[in-house]
Design an enzyme around this catalytic site. Structure first.
Site, PDB file in Angstrom:
ATOM      1  N   SER A 267       3.932   2.123  -1.919  1.00 10.74           N
ATOM      2  CA  SER A 267       2.656   2.837  -1.856  1.00 10.74           C
ATOM      3  C   SER A 267       2.700   4.169  -2.611  1.00 10.74           C
ATOM      4  O   SER A 267       3.108   4.200  -3.763  1.00 10.74           O
ATOM      5  CB  SER A 267       2.280   3.007  -0.388  1.00 10.74           C
ATOM      6  OG  SER A 267       0.891   3.066  -0.277  1.00 10.74           O
ATOM      7  N   LYS A 271       4.350   4.783  -6.400  1.00 12.87           N
ATOM      8  CA  LYS A 271       3.877   5.534  -7.566  1.00 12.87           C
ATOM      9  C   LYS A 271       5.026   6.450  -8.014  1.00 12.87           C
ATOM     10  O   LYS A 271       5.328   6.602  -9.190  1.00 12.87           O
ATOM     11  CB  LYS A 271       2.653   6.400  -7.208  1.00 12.87           C
ATOM     12  CG  LYS A 271       1.504   5.671  -6.482  1.00 12.87           C
ATOM     13  CD  LYS A 271       0.346   6.613  -6.148  1.00 12.87           C
ATOM     14  CE  LYS A 271      -0.502   6.237  -4.945  1.00 12.87           C
ATOM     15  NZ  LYS A 271      -1.244   5.034  -4.938  1.00 12.87           N
ATOM     16  N   TRP A 358      -7.124  -2.752  -1.666  1.00 15.48           N
ATOM     17  CA  TRP A 358      -7.247  -1.324  -1.994  1.00 15.48           C
ATOM     18  C   TRP A 358      -6.344  -0.964  -3.182  1.00 15.48           C
ATOM     19  O   TRP A 358      -6.671  -0.147  -4.021  1.00 15.48           O
ATOM     20  CB  TRP A 358      -6.885  -0.521  -0.749  1.00 15.48           C
ATOM     21  CG  TRP A 358      -6.999   0.967  -0.827  1.00 15.48           C
ATOM     22  CD1 TRP A 358      -5.994   1.875  -0.656  1.00 15.48           C
ATOM     23  CD2 TRP A 358      -8.191   1.738  -1.047  1.00 15.48           C
ATOM     24  NE1 TRP A 358      -6.482   3.148  -0.761  1.00 15.48           N
ATOM     25  CE2 TRP A 358      -7.831   3.092  -1.001  1.00 15.48           C
ATOM     26  CE3 TRP A 358      -9.525   1.403  -1.288  1.00 15.48           C
ATOM     27  CZ2 TRP A 358      -8.743   4.128  -1.178  1.00 15.48           C
ATOM     28  CZ3 TRP A 358     -10.441   2.442  -1.472  1.00 15.48           C
ATOM     29  CH2 TRP A 358     -10.046   3.779  -1.417  1.00 15.48           C
ATOM     30  N   HIS A 408      -0.727  -4.428   3.392  1.00 17.97           N
ATOM     31  CA  HIS A 408      -0.066  -3.310   2.711  1.00 17.97           C
ATOM     32  C   HIS A 408       1.196  -2.913   3.488  1.00 17.97           C
ATOM     33  O   HIS A 408       1.104  -2.362   4.584  1.00 17.97           O
ATOM     34  CB  HIS A 408      -1.067  -2.150   2.700  1.00 17.97           C
ATOM     35  CG  HIS A 408      -0.609  -0.934   1.981  1.00 17.97           C
ATOM     36  ND1 HIS A 408      -0.495  -0.882   0.613  1.00 17.97           N
ATOM     37  CD2 HIS A 408      -0.248   0.294   2.440  1.00 17.97           C
ATOM     38  CE1 HIS A 408      -0.084   0.327   0.265  1.00 17.97           C
ATOM     39  NE2 HIS A 408       0.077   1.058   1.358  1.00 17.97           N
TER      40      HIS A 408
HETATM   41  C1  GCU Z   1      -3.659   5.649   0.792  1.00 22.24           C
HETATM   42  C2  GCU Z   1      -3.905   5.955  -0.663  1.00 22.24           C
HETATM   43  C3  GCU Z   1      -3.052   5.082  -1.578  1.00 22.24           C
HETATM   44  C4  GCU Z   1      -1.601   5.160  -1.159  1.00 22.24           C
HETATM   45  C5  GCU Z   1      -1.474   4.841   0.307  1.00 22.24           C
HETATM   46  C6  GCU Z   1      -0.068   4.999   0.876  1.00 22.24           C
HETATM   47  O1  GCU Z   1      -4.147   4.378   1.084  1.00 22.24           O
HETATM   48  O2  GCU Z   1      -5.266   5.777  -0.925  1.00 22.24           O
HETATM   49  O3  GCU Z   1      -3.169   5.491  -2.922  1.00 22.24           O
HETATM   50  O4  GCU Z   1      -0.821   4.318  -1.952  1.00 22.24           O
HETATM   51  O5  GCU Z   1      -2.285   5.714   1.065  1.00 22.24           O
HETATM   52  O6  GCU Z   1       0.742   5.732   0.362  1.00 22.24           O
HETATM   53  O7  GCU Z   1       0.181   4.385   1.919  1.00 22.24           O
END
Ligand code: GCU
Length: 430
Positions: A267, A271, A358, A408
């Protein structure tokens, strides 16, 4: 008079037919517009240019290395018996990243297979038999949340509000132990001969909009308040820098194969893993799990989370310039496939989850495909597929991809694919 309210963010689009045509910038293009055709020209010309675009428009300037030292308490190494009687070594160290009074302390936890060699000196390639490959990953709630082992030091750092994780007044409690263990299957990986290293992202940059003054950026002399330069790094830049500093220390350990440390992230930390792998080519393999917008997913696709939403909700993650592309994603001179291409020619693995719309699973897959010409320059196979594989099927030789059935998360099924891929792509030196 009523205070001026920000206009509401547009609702996310989940309709594939509304995405429209996506034309991507060529990741092999150099500064004069020429598309390179050789691995050498990529290394010398196109890669530095593409990396600079990502720095300027998305993540901010890379931060310079600083010395890493082991803080008071030294390195604690304890023989432990994990679930099923699996013998392992648990290593814990508090690292001081950088110097000066504002240097941040980061607690690192590492499990190693018990048989890992304590080689007296590195082999000719810095690696060699007996030394183990290691997956390094930042975590969301502290090292103690990653595994139920009661010997793991309980983090005393600030944590985001999270009742389910046993966080009280922004601090972890005994109830926090092991809450994220499903995400870090130590037994399965150590049993396969891998080391598992982790550190809490909040030790490097507390994950909140006003976290900058409590981050490593202070000791690096970066501005922490007022108007920031457009290419000023935020949390992702700081976390990626922290991963490199942890790597500096990991490669000094006699049990660790310095040529086989993979960076992994889920997540927001996925990144981060991608950006860390782009900035630091010592990472032998790069793994992004459900990293979505600002990670593996193409920004130009209007599907799921958008640049507008992410920069509004998490203004501290990227450099200020990125927010300027809200609603103008097609004007970005780069896109997330160029980030993926930065891993070339090293192995790259991207994973999505079927219910994680998402994060735009299809956009993650398409980015990996669009990044693949970078590997082909090296005579390596990229991801050569017109459509994503069936759920729970892993494809790709040097650029791997799967979509796990479910939500997720990062689970044993994902890790199994990562370890299979690592076993194939970063074997031990002979
Ligand atoms: C939120 C955010 C995402 C991210 C995620 C996470 O959903 O919008 O961009 O990847 O949190 O880190 O769990």
């Amino acid at each position: 008079m009523a205070a001026h309210a920000a206009p509401p963010l547009p609702a996310p689009n989940y309709d594939e037919s509304a995405v429209g045509e996506v034309v991507l910038p060529d990741p092999l293009r150099g500064p004069d517009g020429t598309v390179v055709t050789t691995a050498d020209a990529w290394r010398r010309v196109a890669r530095p240019h593409q990396l600079a675009l990502l720095e300027t428009h998305v993540y901010g300037r890379r931060l310079p290395p600083r010395p890493v030292t082991v803080a008071d308490g030294g390195v604690e190494e304890v023989a432990v018996s994990l679930a099923g009687g699996l013998p392992a070594t648990r290593v814990q160290a508090r690292l001081r990243l950088g110097d000066g009074p504002n240097a941040r302390l980061v607690d690192v936890l590492l499990y190693l297979p018990r048989g890992a060699t304590r080689a007296a000196s590195p082999g000719p390639a810095g690696g060699g038999p007996g030394r183990v490959p290691v997956f390094l990953e930042l975590n969301f709630r502290g090292n103690h949340a990653q595994h139920g082992d009661p010997g793991i030091r309980l983090s005393t750092s600030w944590m985001p509000k999270d009742d389910a994780a046993g966080i009280v007044d922004h601090r972890a409690t005994e109830a926090s132990r092991g809450v994220n263990a499903r995400r870090w299957p130590v037994e399965a990986l150590v049993g396969r001969g891998f080391g598992m290293a982790t550190a809490y992202c909040g030790d490097i940059f507390p994950d909140r909009a006003d976290g900058r003054p409590d981050s490593v950026l202070v000791s690096l002399g970066r501005p922490v308040d007022g108007a920031l330069p457009p290419d000023e790094p935020g949390a992702i830049g700081a976390w990626a820098w922290g991963l490199s500093r942890i790597l500096d220390w990991l490669v000094t350990l006699p049990e660790v194969d310095p040529a086989r440390v993979a960076v992994v992230g889920h997540s927001r930390l996925g990144k981060t893993a991608l950006w860390a792998g782009a900035c630091d080519e010592r990472f032998a393999m790069v793994v992004s799990n459900n990293s979505g917008c600002g990670g593996a997913a193409l920004s130009r696709r209007n599907f799921g989370e958008t640049v507008a939403v992410i920069t509004e909700r998490f203004p501290h993650w990227f450099c200020p310039a990125f927010a300027g592309y809200a609603g103008r994603e097609r004007e970005l001179p780069c896109d997330q496939h160029t980030l993926l291409a930065m891993a070339a020619p090293r192995p790259l693995y991207v994973s999505s989850a079927t219910e994680d719309l998402w994060a735009d699973p299809r956009g993650e897959f398409l980015a990996a495909v669009a990044a693949s010409p970078a590997w082909r320059l090296f005579g390596l196979e990229g991801l050569d597929a017109a459509v994503p594989p069936r759920p729970d099927e892993s494809i790709g030789d040097r650029v791997g991809y799967h979509t796990r059935t479910g939500a997720h998360d990062i689970l044993l099924e994902d890790w199994t694919f990562f370890t299979d891929f690592a076993t194939r792509t970063i074997p031990a030196a002979r």
